[in-house]
Write a protein that holds these residues in place. Structure first.
Motif, PDB file in Angstrom:
ATOM      1  N   UNK A  32       0.811  -1.213   0.000  1.00 12.51           N
ATOM      2  CA  UNK A  32       0.000   0.000   0.000  1.00 12.51           C
ATOM      3  C   UNK A  32       0.848   1.267   0.000  1.00 12.51           C
ATOM      4  N   UNK A  33       1.882   1.322   0.807  1.00 10.21           N
ATOM      5  CA  UNK A  33       2.690   2.526   0.932  1.00 10.21           C
ATOM      6  C   UNK A  33       4.153   2.175   0.710  1.00 10.21           C
ATOM      7  N   UNK A  34       4.630   2.375  -0.497  1.00 11.13           N
ATOM      8  CA  UNK A  34       5.986   1.992  -0.839  1.00 11.13           C
ATOM      9  C   UNK A  34       6.995   3.110  -0.620  1.00 11.13           C
ATOM     10  N   UNK A  35       6.540   4.351  -0.463  1.00  8.62           N
ATOM     11  CA  UNK A  35       7.456   5.483  -0.392  1.00  8.62           C
ATOM     12  C   UNK A  35       7.869   5.856   1.022  1.00  8.62           C
ATOM     13  N   UNK A  36       7.015   5.663   2.005  1.00 14.02           N
ATOM     14  CA  UNK A  36       7.290   6.144   3.353  1.00 14.02           C
ATOM     15  C   UNK A  36       8.532   5.503   3.951  1.00 14.02           C
ATOM     16  N   UNK A  37       8.688   4.208   3.835  1.00 20.24           N
ATOM     17  CA  UNK A  37       9.842   3.543   4.442  1.00 20.24           C
ATOM     18  C   UNK A  37      11.148   3.983   3.801  1.00 20.24           C
ATOM     19  N   UNK A  38      11.148   4.169   2.509  1.00 23.23           N
ATOM     20  CA  UNK A  38      12.360   4.650   1.841  1.00 23.23           C
ATOM     21  C   UNK A  38      12.728   6.045   2.294  1.00 23.23           C
ATOM     22  N   UNK A  39      11.744   6.912   2.442  1.00 19.74           N
ATOM     23  CA  UNK A  39      12.009   8.263   2.928  1.00 19.74           C
ATOM     24  C   UNK A  39      12.420   8.254   4.389  1.00 19.74           C
ATOM     25  N   UNK A  40      11.815   7.395   5.192  1.00 18.93           N
ATOM     26  CA  UNK A  40      12.139   7.332   6.616  1.00 18.93           C
ATOM     27  C   UNK A  40      13.595   6.937   6.811  1.00 18.93           C
ATOM     28  N   UNK A  41      14.063   6.005   6.017  1.00 20.68           N
ATOM     29  CA  UNK A  41      15.443   5.566   6.132  1.00 20.68           C
ATOM     30  C   UNK A  41      16.398   6.680   5.706  1.00 20.68           C
ATOM     31  N   UNK A  42      16.065   7.388   4.639  1.00 22.01           N
ATOM     32  CA  UNK A  42      16.955   8.424   4.133  1.00 22.01           C
ATOM     33  C   UNK A  42      16.959   9.676   4.992  1.00 22.01           C
ATOM     34  N   UNK A  43      15.791  10.050   5.527  1.00 21.64           N
ATOM     35  CA  UNK A  43      15.674  11.340   6.200  1.00 21.64           C
ATOM     36  C   UNK A  43      15.404  11.216   7.691  1.00 21.64           C
TER      37      UNK A  43
END
Length: 59
Positions: A32-43
């Motif tokens: 459902x949400x593929x972007x949040x985890x990638x952003x959380x790790x980066x930022x």
């Protein structure tokens, strides 16, 4: 040639299992949400720095 009679049904079972697991993951919201985890790790560090600057940081 006799080994194909054994290997082809096993391969079909593996494919059926993979398809079943994929649809299970889709139905349970794994994609459902593929972007949040990638952003959380980066930022993640930026969010901590901002909260510390606001006075909400850990002491």
């Amino acid at each position: 040639m006799d080994s194909l009679y054994f290997l082809i049904p096993i391969a079909m079972l593996f494919v059926a299992l993979a398809v079943k697991l994929f649809f299970w993951a889709v139905n349970n919201g794994q994609y459902d949400d593929l972007d949040t985890e990638g952003r959380r790790i980066l930022f993640e560090d930026d969010a901590r720095d901002q909260s510390a600057a606001d006075g909400d940081g850990e002491r």
